[in-house]
Design a protein around this motif. Structure first.
Motif, PDB file in Angstrom:
ATOM      1  N   SER A 164       0.854  -1.178   0.000  1.00 53.80           N
ATOM      2  CA  SER A 164       0.000   0.000   0.000  1.00 53.80           C
ATOM      3  C   SER A 164       0.895   1.235   0.000  1.00 53.80           C
ATOM      4  N   PRO A 165       0.944   1.979  -1.091  1.00 54.71           N
ATOM      5  CA  PRO A 165       1.830   3.146  -1.142  1.00 54.71           C
ATOM      6  C   PRO A 165       1.448   4.180  -0.080  1.00 54.71           C
ATOM      7  N   GLN A 166       2.429   4.617   0.692  1.00 54.52           N
ATOM      8  CA  GLN A 166       2.209   5.657   1.696  1.00 54.52           C
ATOM      9  C   GLN A 166       2.557   7.006   1.058  1.00 54.52           C
ATOM     10  N   TRP A 167       1.576   7.575   0.343  1.00 54.59           N
ATOM     11  CA  TRP A 167       1.841   8.739  -0.493  1.00 54.59           C
ATOM     12  C   TRP A 167       2.413   9.939   0.263  1.00 54.59           C
ATOM     13  N   PRO A 168       1.883  10.310   1.426  1.00 56.42           N
ATOM     14  CA  PRO A 168       2.475  11.454   2.134  1.00 56.42           C
ATOM     15  C   PRO A 168       3.939  11.225   2.501  1.00 56.42           C
ATOM     16  N   GLU A 169       4.277   9.990   2.866  1.00 55.86           N
ATOM     17  CA  GLU A 169       5.663   9.686   3.210  1.00 55.86           C
ATOM     18  C   GLU A 169       6.566   9.694   1.976  1.00 55.86           C
ATOM     19  N   ILE A 170       6.064   9.163   0.868  1.00 58.88           N
ATOM     20  CA  ILE A 170       6.839   9.193  -0.379  1.00 58.88           C
ATOM     21  C   ILE A 170       7.127  10.632  -0.772  1.00 58.88           C
ATOM     22  N   ALA A 171       6.102  11.472  -0.719  1.00 58.12           N
ATOM     23  CA  ALA A 171       6.280  12.882  -1.075  1.00 58.12           C
ATOM     24  C   ALA A 171       7.249  13.567  -0.106  1.00 58.12           C
ATOM     25  N   ARG A 172       7.167  13.215   1.154  1.00 61.10           N
ATOM     26  CA  ARG A 172       8.018  13.870   2.160  1.00 61.10           C
ATOM     27  C   ARG A 172       9.498  13.593   1.933  1.00 61.10           C
ATOM     28  N   VAL A 173       9.861  12.336   1.637  1.00 62.12           N
ATOM     29  CA  VAL A 173      11.289  12.003   1.518  1.00 62.12           C
ATOM     30  C   VAL A 173      11.867  12.340   0.154  1.00 62.12           C
ATOM     31  N   LEU A 174      11.016  12.659  -0.823  1.00 62.09           N
ATOM     32  CA  LEU A 174      11.520  13.065  -2.132  1.00 62.09           C
ATOM     33  C   LEU A 174      12.055  14.491  -2.095  1.00 62.09           C
ATOM     34  N   GLN A 175      13.144  14.723  -2.806  1.00 60.34           N
ATOM     35  CA  GLN A 175      13.636  16.070  -3.023  1.00 60.34           C
ATOM     36  C   GLN A 175      12.685  16.803  -3.977  1.00 60.34           C
ATOM     37  N   PRO A 176      12.599  18.120  -3.898  1.00 53.26           N
ATOM     38  CA  PRO A 176      11.860  18.856  -4.934  1.00 53.26           C
ATOM     39  C   PRO A 176      12.423  18.490  -6.314  1.00 53.26           C
ATOM     40  N   GLY A 177      11.547  18.150  -7.221  1.00 55.84           N
ATOM     41  CA  GLY A 177      11.972  17.704  -8.546  1.00 55.84           C
ATOM     42  C   GLY A 177      12.265  16.219  -8.617  1.00 55.84           C
ATOM     43  N   GLY A 178      12.204  15.518  -7.472  1.00 53.44           N
ATOM     44  CA  GLY A 178      12.479  14.081  -7.441  1.00 53.44           C
ATOM     45  C   GLY A 178      11.331  13.255  -7.997  1.00 53.44           C
ATOM     46  N   THR A 179      11.619  11.981  -8.293  1.00 49.88           N
ATOM     47  CA  THR A 179      10.668  11.104  -8.990  1.00 49.88           C
ATOM     48  C   THR A 179      10.349   9.857  -8.181  1.00 49.88           C
ATOM     49  N   TYR A 180       9.077   9.489  -8.188  1.00 46.76           N
ATOM     50  CA  TYR A 180       8.635   8.176  -7.698  1.00 46.76           C
ATOM     51  C   TYR A 180       8.387   7.310  -8.922  1.00 46.76           C
ATOM     52  N   PHE A 181       9.092   6.166  -9.005  1.00 46.55           N
ATOM     53  CA  PHE A 181       9.009   5.272 -10.159  1.00 46.55           C
ATOM     54  C   PHE A 181       8.681   3.882  -9.637  1.00 46.55           C
ATOM     55  N   ALA A 182       7.534   3.332 -10.051  1.00 48.34           N
ATOM     56  CA  ALA A 182       7.088   2.084  -9.431  1.00 48.34           C
ATOM     57  C   ALA A 182       6.201   1.268 -10.359  1.00 48.34           C
ATOM     58  N   GLN A 183       6.118  -0.017 -10.050  1.00 47.52           N
ATOM     59  CA  GLN A 183       5.133  -0.894 -10.672  1.00 47.52           C
ATOM     60  C   GLN A 183       4.213  -1.402  -9.568  1.00 47.52           C
ATOM     61  N   HIS A 184       2.922  -1.120  -9.721  1.00 48.56           N
ATOM     62  CA  HIS A 184       1.944  -1.497  -8.708  1.00 48.56           C
ATOM     63  C   HIS A 184       1.094  -2.673  -9.175  1.00 48.56           C
ATOM     64  N   VAL A 185       0.573  -3.402  -8.207  1.00 47.68           N
ATOM     65  CA  VAL A 185      -0.428  -4.431  -8.484  1.00 47.68           C
ATOM     66  C   VAL A 185      -1.779  -3.747  -8.549  1.00 47.68           C
ATOM     67  N   ARG A 191       6.100  12.920  -9.859  1.00 53.05           N
ATOM     68  CA  ARG A 191       7.170  13.878  -9.605  1.00 53.05           C
ATOM     69  C   ARG A 191       6.754  14.842  -8.498  1.00 53.05           C
ATOM     70  N   LYS A 192       7.721  15.127  -7.628  1.00 48.65           N
ATOM     71  CA  LYS A 192       7.480  16.161  -6.628  1.00 48.65           C
ATOM     72  C   LYS A 192       7.828  17.517  -7.240  1.00 48.65           C
ATOM     73  N   PRO A 193       6.919  18.457  -7.225  1.00 43.56           N
ATOM     74  CA  PRO A 193       7.201  19.742  -7.874  1.00 43.56           C
ATOM     75  C   PRO A 193       8.480  20.389  -7.340  1.00 43.56           C
ATOM     76  N   SER A 194       9.190  21.050  -8.224  1.00 46.34           N
ATOM     77  CA  SER A 194      10.392  21.769  -7.814  1.00 46.34           C
ATOM     78  C   SER A 194      10.001  22.957  -6.936  1.00 46.34           C
ATOM     79  N   ALA A 195      10.919  23.326  -6.046  1.00 49.30           N
ATOM     80  CA  ALA A 195      10.656  24.471  -5.181  1.00 49.30           C
ATOM     81  C   ALA A 195      10.551  25.734  -6.012  1.00 49.30           C
ATOM     82  N   SER A 196       9.704  26.632  -5.574  1.00 49.80           N
ATOM     83  CA  SER A 196       9.528  27.889  -6.299  1.00 49.80           C
ATOM     84  C   SER A 196      10.807  28.717  -6.219  1.00 49.80           C
TER      85      SER A 196
END
Length: 263
Positions: free
Chosen positions: A131-152, A258-263
């Motif tokens: 079960s993807p923990q979206w808030p946690e994934i977004a939190r640990v990503l750098q601005p501009g970083g990517t989540y790349f995955a294969q889901h069931v 993708r996590k948006p880049s910082a303004s």
């Protein structure tokens, strides 16, 4: 030597019940079960992503087999590389496989906060997270970083599930629908770059493969044991013997956010 197809129901069930279930190595199924692969070739595509990353995290890495394969494509390990896993036998297996490649394996339950600081990684990956923990994934990503995955996806291999459990509600596993996951990822602040879904043919050629699969992928038939489901196993064995492989369909989707880049 007696062929596999001439062996008794009892012999085949005993064999499927004896195979170790650690990790996500499915090589034992060769010749006994097949699953078509998604067109995007996740593990090889992951290798390309790792080649461009400086700090990577693989979530719910299992036994580390997918990361090991990706890095085995001649890709240099990112300067900072970590993986998480929650099941103790898999933690040990992943550590043995990935430590020589420079990846630190961290024990972390699938539903627990990720034990990393905000904005640590420019690449977060996962193959078949529970079960993807979206808030946690977004939190640990750098601005501009990517989540790349294969889901069931939803109702994956449900032909087999319903053989054992009977008809399931139409909304069963609806939280795995791509559109639902898109909405959850966007609610966590991620931008969807790519989202593709495919249904893929799965064949089980003998009852040993069914037993091992249900022991390995424990959420398919929760609480599965050979003893409790012996009548259903026997009827499926007889069906395979009379009609040939049991056919089901897996559900997979490629998820790139993708996590948006910082303004």
């Amino acid at each position: 030597m007696t062929s596999r197809h001439a062996r008794t129901f009892e012999d085949l069930v005993a064999e499927g019940a004896a195979v170790p279930t650690e990790g996500w190595d499915f090589s034992w199924f060769v010749g006994r079960a097949t699953e078509a692969r998604p067109s995007w070739g996740y593990a090889r595509a992951l290798a390309g992503r790792l080649a461009a990353a400086t700090a990577s995290l693989d979530i719910q890495t299992g036994g580390g087999e997918v990361m090991d394969f990706a890095l085995g494509q001649g890709v240099k390990t990112p300067v900072l590389a970590a993986a998480t896993e929650g099941w103790p036998p898999n933690i040990a297996k992943a550590t043995a496989l990935l430590r020589p490649r420079g990846i630190v394996v961290v024990a972390a339950l699938e539903d627990a906060p990720l034990p990393f600081a905000d904005g640590t990684f420019d690449l977060v990956s996962s193959r078949h997270p529970v079960s993807p923990q979206w808030p946690e994934i977004a939190r640990v990503l750098q601005p501009g970083g990517t989540y790349f995955a294969q889901h069931v996806g939803p109702r994956s291999v449900f032909e087999l599930v319903e053989h054992f459990l009977g008809p399931q509600p139409a909304g069963q596993s609806s939280d795995r629908r791509p559109e639902r996951e898109r909405a959850d990822a966007e609610a966590a602040g991620l931008e969807i770059v790519d989202l593709r879904a495919e249904r893929l043919r799965v064949e089980f050629h003998d009852i040993a493969a069914v037993v091992h699969f249900l022991r390995k992928v424990v959420w398919m038939v929760p609480g599965f044991t050979v003893e409790e489901y012996e009548p259903r196993l026997r009827s499926l064995h007889q069906r395979i013997e009379a009609e040939g492989p049991f056919v089901a369909h897996s559900s997979r989707h490629l998820f790139v956010a993708r996590k948006p880049s910082a303004s």
